[in-house]
Design an enzyme around this catalytic site. Structure first.
Site, PDB file in Angstrom:
ATOM      1  N   CYS A   1       0.833  -1.202   0.000  1.00  0.00           N
ATOM      2  CA  CYS A   1       0.000   0.000   0.000  1.00  0.00           C
ATOM      3  C   CYS A   1       0.874   1.262   0.000  1.00  0.00           C
ATOM      4  O   CYS A   1       1.394   1.641  -1.036  1.00  0.00           O
ATOM      5  CB  CYS A   1      -0.983  -0.042   1.174  1.00  0.00           C
ATOM      6  SG  CYS A   1      -2.386   1.083   0.993  1.00  0.00           S
TER       7      CYS A   1
ATOM      8  N   GLU B   1      -0.808  -8.560   5.351  1.00  0.00           N
ATOM      9  CA  GLU B   1      -0.507  -8.726   6.783  1.00  0.00           C
ATOM     10  C   GLU B   1      -1.764  -8.680   7.649  1.00  0.00           C
ATOM     11  O   GLU B   1      -1.709  -8.983   8.843  1.00  0.00           O
ATOM     12  CB  GLU B   1       0.496  -7.657   7.239  1.00  0.00           C
ATOM     13  CG  GLU B   1      -0.043  -6.255   7.404  1.00  0.00           C
ATOM     14  CD  GLU B   1      -0.196  -5.460   6.116  1.00  0.00           C
ATOM     15  OE1 GLU B   1      -0.525  -4.257   6.210  1.00  0.00           O
ATOM     16  OE2 GLU B   1      -0.007  -6.015   5.004  1.00  0.00           O
TER      17      GLU B   1
ATOM     18  N   HIS C   1      -3.358  -5.356   1.785  1.00  0.00           N
ATOM     19  CA  HIS C   1      -2.639  -5.588   3.037  1.00  0.00           C
ATOM     20  C   HIS C   1      -2.635  -7.079   3.383  1.00  0.00           C
ATOM     21  O   HIS C   1      -3.490  -7.541   4.129  1.00  0.00           O
ATOM     22  CB  HIS C   1      -3.303  -4.803   4.174  1.00  0.00           C
ATOM     23  CG  HIS C   1      -3.136  -3.331   4.073  1.00  0.00           C
ATOM     24  ND1 HIS C   1      -2.112  -2.666   4.691  1.00  0.00           N
ATOM     25  CD2 HIS C   1      -3.858  -2.399   3.400  1.00  0.00           C
ATOM     26  CE1 HIS C   1      -2.208  -1.368   4.423  1.00  0.00           C
ATOM     27  NE2 HIS C   1      -3.256  -1.189   3.634  1.00  0.00           N
TER      28      HIS C   1
END
Length: 192
Positions: free
Chosen positions: A80, A171, A169
């Protein structure tokens, strides 16, 4: 075996560290210039506020050192805001940051916070969950850029030489595919 530096100036760096823990890869935080002197096999630039991260990189005199390490082949993974920081060009802006990857990105391409969404789609041939938060996308990719994921007709993940970027994302999910890809294809395969 591997040791990855995680840029920890602002943004989702803790979540990346948790993913690295899940796949058994050691890591350390990069908070100031001296941290960049530690031996590292790869670098993660997390999502967050690209303007804030860029300003802190300048304030802490880290921008040129980071650029030099990436230019010399250090594998880097930007999510991002990290993608925005690595892009050669940001649409509608004269300010660029690291300017390392031959991509033009559109910031907040899906709109502001209300434009955030979740989907499942293909990344490097595997279907994974993807969380987009005020996400950019790649509006144009250079000839040496390998597209790894397209969602809704927009490039959301790509690779060029030692650089991997994604709009979403990884994560923020339980799926480790993207982090494993970074370690196995970019670090282990880099000869470091």
């Amino acid at each position: 075996m591997w040791n990855i530096g995680v840029l920890a100036l602002q943004g989702a760096f803790l979540e990346h560290e948790e993913m690295l823990d899940r796949i058994g890869v050691s890591h350390f935080q990069i908070r100031q210039r001296k941290d960049l002197l530690q031996p590292m096999d790869g670098l993660i630039i997390p999502g967050g506020e690209s303007t804030a991260i860029g300003k802190l990189l300048d304030d802490f005199d880290m921008m040129e050192m980071l650029r030099d390490k990436i230019r010399k082949g250090l594998p880097v993974f930007g999510t991002c805001a990290g993608m925005i920081l690595l892009a050669a060009e940001i649409e509608g802006e004269s300010r660029n940051y690291l300017r390392m990857m031959d991509i033009r990105v559109r910031r907040n391409a899906y709109g502001r916070q209300l434009g955030s969404f979740f989907t499942c789609d293909e990344f490097a041939g595997r279907r994974i969950p993807m969380t987009f938060i005020r996400a950019p996308y790649i509006a144009e990719a250079g000839k040496d850029v390998q597209v790894l994921s397209v969602v809704g007709g927009h490039i959301v993940a790509a690779r060029e030489r030692n650089m991997l970027v994604c709009s979403f994302h990884p994560e923020l999910s339980d799926d480790t595919t993207v982090h494993v890809y970074f370690v196995e294809n970019m670090i282990a395969g880099s000869g470091l």
